[in-house]
Motif scaffolding. Structure first.
Motif, PDB file in Angstrom:
ATOM      1  N   LEU A   7     -15.166 -16.641 -41.367  1.00 21.00           N
ATOM      2  CA  LEU A   7     -13.766 -16.109 -41.082  1.00 21.00           C
ATOM      3  C   LEU A   7     -12.944 -16.856 -40.168  1.00 21.00           C
ATOM      4  O   LEU A   7     -13.494 -16.896 -39.037  1.00 21.00           O
TER       5      LEU A   7
ATOM      6  N   ASP B 167      -6.918 -17.157 -38.736  1.00 20.18           N
ATOM      7  CA  ASP B 167      -5.628 -17.025 -39.505  1.00 20.18           C
ATOM      8  C   ASP B 167      -5.897 -16.303 -40.923  1.00 20.18           C
ATOM      9  O   ASP B 167      -5.057 -16.053 -41.863  1.00 20.18           O
ATOM     10  N   GLY B 168      -7.391 -15.442 -41.053  1.00 21.12           N
ATOM     11  CA  GLY B 168      -7.538 -14.783 -42.153  1.00 21.12           C
ATOM     12  C   GLY B 168      -8.214 -15.594 -43.335  1.00 21.12           C
ATOM     13  O   GLY B 168      -8.647 -14.931 -44.182  1.00 21.12           O
TER      14      GLY B 168
ATOM     15  N   ARG C 256     -11.044 -17.514 -45.591  1.00 18.55           N
ATOM     16  CA  ARG C 256     -12.384 -17.277 -45.561  1.00 18.55           C
ATOM     17  C   ARG C 256     -13.342 -18.418 -46.111  1.00 18.55           C
ATOM     18  O   ARG C 256     -12.352 -18.841 -47.282  1.00 18.55           O
TER      19      ARG C 256
ATOM     20  N   SER D  17      -7.914  -6.174 -41.770  1.00 20.67           N
ATOM     21  CA  SER D  17      -8.116  -7.398 -40.713  1.00 20.67           C
ATOM     22  C   SER D  17      -8.183  -6.799 -39.513  1.00 20.67           C
ATOM     23  O   SER D  17      -9.131  -7.143 -38.578  1.00 20.67           O
ATOM     24  N   SER D  18      -7.787  -5.485 -39.250  1.00 22.36           N
ATOM     25  CA  SER D  18      -8.003  -4.839 -37.958  1.00 22.36           C
ATOM     26  C   SER D  18      -9.497  -4.612 -37.627  1.00 22.36           C
ATOM     27  O   SER D  18      -9.885  -4.513 -36.553  1.00 22.36           O
TER      28      SER D  18
END
Length: 333
Positions: free
Chosen positions: A246, A249-250, A252, A299-300
């Motif tokens: 990961l 920037d998110g 994958r 995402s948190s």
């Protein structure tokens, strides 16, 4: 690691007694045992009164003269709408004035040597440590593994290990075929072979593990050479153990696996290389967990401590019919 269901009030005392028994076994100090008893009682009471699908994972860890005890507390919801308020003494969502021991999450945090929490409408995870904190892998990396045997088994064939080298950390996650004590014996052979290979290359380590498991049940395994700075991650995977990188920037990126069985396949899997970004995260899991959901976790979650992340993924993705293994490693900022 011991998984206990906590869904009714009679299970609160059972969880406390089990935790204290294991704590005495590893030599946890009397003061630490007192704190552990209070933490387990308060957390278990909260599960019964405020949550659904409560589960507590006890992780006694003997470390010579400085043992520690990790407690993971999990549920299936409804979550906490305001974590900061929930940490305030006297806070309660119970009806009729029920307040457990009256201290709530704030008291649990104060009595813990380490405490982390994550909550959303799907559930809440607490990661608590009593005693000496986990060994530091150096300034570049933090990594944890969570192994939970198949329901109704006290041990199984999933296993992980970490090996700190000069410029990288070697990580192994293994899933021996089958369940129970016999699978655990084979998994121990794999872990011992991994540890014997200190200083060896990724390829040599994989060969040592394969030789150790030859003639036995066989296993799926993923080995990762994780650099201590941004660069190239190297991996070898045989069988159904998943790996995912990961990025901050998110984005994958999956690590491919070669079909086969460690200890039975004549051909070693090929080494693959992948970009390892600054502040990257690595997530490994055995097939006791489902792959990424169609709607991924918020995402948190991935800003919490690695054990909190691993435990939340376990709770939400587990199949319930197999051993479960998940490893989370993160580059430190």
């Amino acid at each position: 690691m011991i998984s206990l269901q906590v869904t009714e009030i009679s299970q609160v005392g059972a969880a406390r007694r089990k935790a204290l028994h294991e704590a005495e076994t590893i030599g946890l100090s009397a003061d630490d045992r007192d704190r552990l008893a209070l933490v387990v009682t308060e957390a278990a009471t909260n599960l019964v009164r405020h949550a659904r699908g409560g589960e507590m994972i006890l992780i006694p860890c003997a470390q010579g003269a400085a043992p520690r005890f990790d407690v993971i507390v999990l549920d299936d919801g409804p979550g906490l709408s305001d974590i900061q308020a929930a940490m305030t003494d006297g806070y309660t969502t119970a009806q009729g004035g029920e307040r457990g021991l009256g201290g709530g999450l704030g008291a649990i945090a104060r009595m813990s040597d380490a405490f982390d929490i994550y909550s959303d409408p799907k559930g809440t995870t607490l990661a608590i440590t009593i005693g000496k904190l986990k060994q530091d892998l150096g300034k570049a990396l933090e990594a944890v593994g969570l192994i939970v045997p198949k329901p109704d088994f006290s041990e199984g064939g999933d296993a992980f290990d970490l090996r700190l080298e000069a410029r990288h950390t070697m990580i192994m996650l293994m899933d021996v075929l089958g369940h129970g004590p016999a699978a655990a014996v084979e998994a121990k052979k794999g872990v011992e072979a991994f540890e014997r290979s200190t200083g060896a290359s990724l390829e040599a380590t994989a060969a040592e593990i394969s030789a150790a498991l030859s003639g036995g049940r066989g296993a799926a395994a993923l080995l990762v050479e994780l650099p201590h700075t941004a660069g190239k991650l190297r991996a070898m995977s045989l069988g159904n153990v998943r790996g995912e990188i990961l990025s901050p920037d998110g984005a994958r990126h999956g690590i491919p696996s070669t079909p086969g069985i460690v200890g039975a396949s004549a051909k070693q899997p090929r080494v693959t290389e992948h970009n390892w970004p600054a502040e990257g995260m690595l997530v490994l899991s055995t097939d006791g967990l489902r792959g990424s959901e169609r709607v991924p976790e918020p995402s948190s979650l991935f800003f919490r401590e690695p054990m909190t992340i691993a435990a939340t993924l376990y709770k939400r993705r587990r199949r319930g019919t197999d051993d479960c293994g998940v490893v989370v490693a993160r580059a430190r900022q």
